[in-house]
Design a protein around this motif. Structure first.
Motif, mmCIF file in Angstrom:
data_model
loop_
_atom_site.group_PDB
_atom_site.id
_atom_site.type_symbol
_atom_site.label_atom_id
_atom_site.label_comp_id
_atom_site.label_asym_id
_atom_site.label_seq_id
_atom_site.Cartn_x
_atom_site.Cartn_y
_atom_site.Cartn_z
ATOM 1 N N ILE A 1 21.775 3.928 13.217
ATOM 2 C CA ILE A 1 21.246 3.066 12.157
ATOM 3 C C ILE A 1 19.733 3.259 12.007
ATOM 4 C CG2 ILE A 1 20.803 1.072 13.663
ATOM 5 C CD1 ILE A 1 22.265 0.820 10.139
ATOM 6 N N PRO A 2 19.244 3.467 10.784
ATOM 7 C CA PRO A 2 17.785 3.501 10.580
ATOM 8 C C PRO A 2 17.212 2.114 10.842
ATOM 9 C CG PRO A 2 18.963 4.430 8.701
ATOM 10 C CD PRO A 2 19.975 3.756 9.557
ATOM 11 N N LEU A 3 16.132 2.051 11.610
ATOM 12 C CA LEU A 3 15.551 0.770 11.994
ATOM 13 C C LEU A 3 14.040 0.831 11.813
ATOM 14 C CD1 LEU A 3 16.579 -1.424 14.997
ATOM 15 C CD2 LEU A 3 14.169 -1.034 14.523
ATOM 16 N N LEU A 4 13.513 -0.140 11.069
ATOM 17 C CA LEU A 4 12.082 -0.233 10.831
ATOM 18 C C LEU A 4 11.511 -1.452 11.535
ATOM 19 C CD1 LEU A 4 11.778 0.520 7.003
ATOM 20 C CD2 LEU A 4 11.233 2.054 8.885
ATOM 21 N N HIS A 5 10.342 -1.294 12.155
ATOM 22 C CA HIS A 5 9.618 -2.413 12.747
ATOM 23 C C HIS A 5 8.591 -2.917 11.740
ATOM 24 C CE1 HIS A 5 11.117 -0.119 16.202
ATOM 25 N NE2 HIS A 5 11.089 -1.255 16.880
ATOM 26 N N THR A 6 8.607 -4.215 11.470
ATOM 27 C CA THR A 6 7.659 -4.744 10.493
ATOM 28 C C THR A 6 7.072 -6.070 10.947
ATOM 29 O OG1 THR A 6 9.279 -6.050 9.248
ATOM 30 C CG2 THR A 6 8.994 -3.759 8.590
ATOM 31 N N ASN A 7 5.970 -6.410 10.298
ATOM 32 C CA ASN A 7 5.431 -7.761 10.312
ATOM 33 C C ASN A 7 5.300 -8.184 8.858
ATOM 34 O OD1 ASN A 7 4.804 -8.218 13.239
ATOM 35 N ND2 ASN A 7 3.583 -6.367 12.904
ATOM 36 N N PHE A 8 5.675 -9.422 8.572
ATOM 37 C CA PHE A 8 5.652 -9.953 7.206
ATOM 38 C C PHE A 8 6.482 -9.087 6.252
ATOM 39 C CE2 PHE A 8 1.574 -10.954 9.273
ATOM 40 C CZ PHE A 8 1.675 -12.343 9.315
ATOM 41 N N ALA A 9 7.528 -8.408 6.794
ATOM 42 C CA ALA A 9 8.470 -7.615 5.992
ATOM 43 C C ALA A 9 7.777 -6.565 5.132
ATOM 44 C CB ALA A 9 9.323 -8.547 5.121
ATOM 45 N N ARG A 10 6.723 -5.944 5.655
ATOM 46 C CA ARG A 10 5.946 -4.986 4.873
ATOM 47 C C ARG A 10 6.573 -3.598 4.927
ATOM 48 N NH1 ARG A 10 0.052 -7.258 6.816
ATOM 49 N NH2 ARG A 10 -0.066 -8.969 5.319
ATOM 50 N N VAL A 11 7.659 -3.429 4.213
ATOM 51 C CA VAL A 11 8.328 -2.145 4.080
ATOM 52 C C VAL A 11 7.748 -1.423 2.871
ATOM 53 C CG1 VAL A 11 10.547 -1.001 3.675
ATOM 54 C CG2 VAL A 11 10.437 -3.080 5.080
ATOM 55 N N ASP A 12 7.430 -0.151 3.025
ATOM 56 C CA ASP A 12 6.905 0.608 1.897
ATOM 57 C C ASP A 12 7.962 0.632 0.790
ATOM 58 O OD1 ASP A 12 6.010 2.603 0.105
ATOM 59 O OD2 ASP A 12 4.809 3.494 1.701
ATOM 60 N N PRO A 13 7.641 0.145 -0.406
ATOM 61 C CA PRO A 13 8.634 0.120 -1.489
ATOM 62 C C PRO A 13 9.204 1.487 -1.816
ATOM 63 C CG PRO A 13 6.731 -1.224 -2.055
ATOM 64 C CD PRO A 13 6.366 -0.471 -0.805
ATOM 65 N N ALA A 14 8.438 2.553 -1.583
ATOM 66 C CA ALA A 14 8.927 3.901 -1.899
ATOM 67 C C ALA A 14 10.111 4.307 -1.028
ATOM 68 C CB ALA A 14 7.801 4.912 -1.754
ATOM 69 N N LEU A 15 10.315 3.613 0.088
ATOM 70 C CA LEU A 15 11.502 3.869 0.900
ATOM 71 C C LEU A 15 12.754 3.357 0.206
ATOM 72 C CD1 LEU A 15 12.943 4.682 3.541
ATOM 73 C CD2 LEU A 15 12.308 2.465 4.474
ATOM 74 N N LEU A 16 12.613 2.310 -0.603
ATOM 75 C CA LEU A 16 13.758 1.642 -1.214
ATOM 76 C C LEU A 16 13.890 1.905 -2.703
ATOM 77 C CD1 LEU A 16 13.153 -1.861 0.422
ATOM 78 C CD2 LEU A 16 14.487 0.040 1.356
ATOM 79 N N ILE A 17 12.771 2.211 -3.366
ATOM 80 C CA ILE A 17 12.744 2.292 -4.819
ATOM 81 C C ILE A 17 12.194 3.646 -5.250
ATOM 82 C CG2 ILE A 17 11.860 1.229 -6.946
ATOM 83 C CD1 ILE A 17 11.209 -1.260 -5.280
#
Length: 311
Positions: free
Chosen positions: A167-183
């Motif tokens: 499973i791909p797993l990202l570590h974040t604080n305040f859910a700061r996922v780079d939008p380019a990963l998803l969009i």
């Protein structure tokens, strides 16, 4: 064009609304629609996102998993998919009590050419060792382990990888996922005047969690059997893949992979150009596997497994 529908699930307080607001503020140029699913006579989640979303629908006093059969979810998603100018993404934010597998099933089974299921993100609170992860992780396409700065070694990450090693797993604080990963950020002409949300974004979440991307291109035809085996046995950390894959003999396809969800659409042209996106991937191993797909000839029945993924 069919609009991708991304589900966001997780227990109460894991950071679902925080992730959604982050995407809305930082997905520069992307038009995002939202279906918010909350409980209670006052839909608090809807109030938290309504000021910055491009299009919105809301379910109150009911669970998205429970109303799917009567067509309400399909109707609302269809309404969002019909918005003009067209949306680039629809996010379904489920309430904390919505069961992830039922949520995914309710979205996958909707038959509407205007939109399609594009995977499930599971938000997990790194500070909560008591979270019941077993079933939820198994249906997720990406796990976002949030609040990592606040967590001691709770064993949550170890449990996640024991349940689903790849499973791909990202570590974040305040859910700061780079939008380019998803969009897929669209290329649009810049606006003459920035909106309030765009101005606010300049002062907000610039610290995005980094992801990897691996580019692969070849003029050789790709062995469809080996290629599908590679995608079915998803390389560790791989979340998305997109681009064009050429299996030869006029079988070239536009490819969209999110987690385990694969869509192929036949297109003209020649050659393979693909981008693989994830976190914690072994770039060299992935490239070696792709080169093998382009190197080894296919047998006469190798295309049989492709057709089930063609839309």
């Amino acid at each position: 064009m069919s609009v991708p529908v991304l589900a966001v699930a997780g227990f109460l307080g894991a950071g679902k609304t925080t992730l959604l607001n982050h995407l809305l503020r930082n997905g520069r140029g992307a038009r995002i629609g939202v279906l918010v699913n909350d409980f209670g006579s006052v839909n608090i989640d809807a109030m938290l996102v309504a000021g910055q979303v491009d299009a919105m629908a809301s379910l109150s006093n009911g669970c998205i998993c429970c109303v799917a059969e009567d067509g309400e979810v399909a109707e609302m998603l269809g309404r969002l998919a019909a918005v003009k100018p067209s949306l680039d993404l629809i996010v379904v934010e489920a309430s904390g009590v919505a069961e992830p597998s039922a949520l995914a099933r309710s979205l996958i089974t909707v038959d509407d050419k205007r939109f399609h299921y594009a995977g499930l993100i599971l938000m997990v609170d790194a500070t909560n060792p008591a979270a019941e992860l077993d079933h939820a992780v198994r249906v997720a396409d990406l796990v976002v382990l949030n609040k990592v700065d606040e967590a001691v070694d709770t064993g949550v990450e170890t449990r996640i990888h024991e349940l689903v090693p790849q499973i791909p797993l990202l570590h974040t604080n305040f859910a700061r996922v780079d939008p380019a990963l998803l969009i897929d950020i669209p290329e649009r002409a810049p606006q003459a005047q920035m909106s309030l949300d765009e101005l606010l974004a300049d002062d907000h979440d610039h610290e995005h969690v980094a992801y990897q991307s691996v580019d692969f291109a070849t003029e050789e035809t790709v062995n469809p059997r080996l290629f599908l085996e590679l995608l079915r046995n998803r390389p560790e950390g791989l979340y998305r893949a997109k681009g064009f894959v050429d299996f030869g003999q006029s079988h070239r396809y536009l490819l969209q992979l999110v987690g385990t969800s694969l869509r192929l659409q036949k297109v003209r042209g020649a050659g393979t150009q693909l981008v693989f996106i994830g976190a914690g991937m072994d770039d060299d191993a992935l490239m070696a596997a792709l080169e093998r797909c382009a190197r080894e000839p296919a047998d006469e029945n190798a295309m049989l497994g492709v057709h089930k993924y063609v839309v």
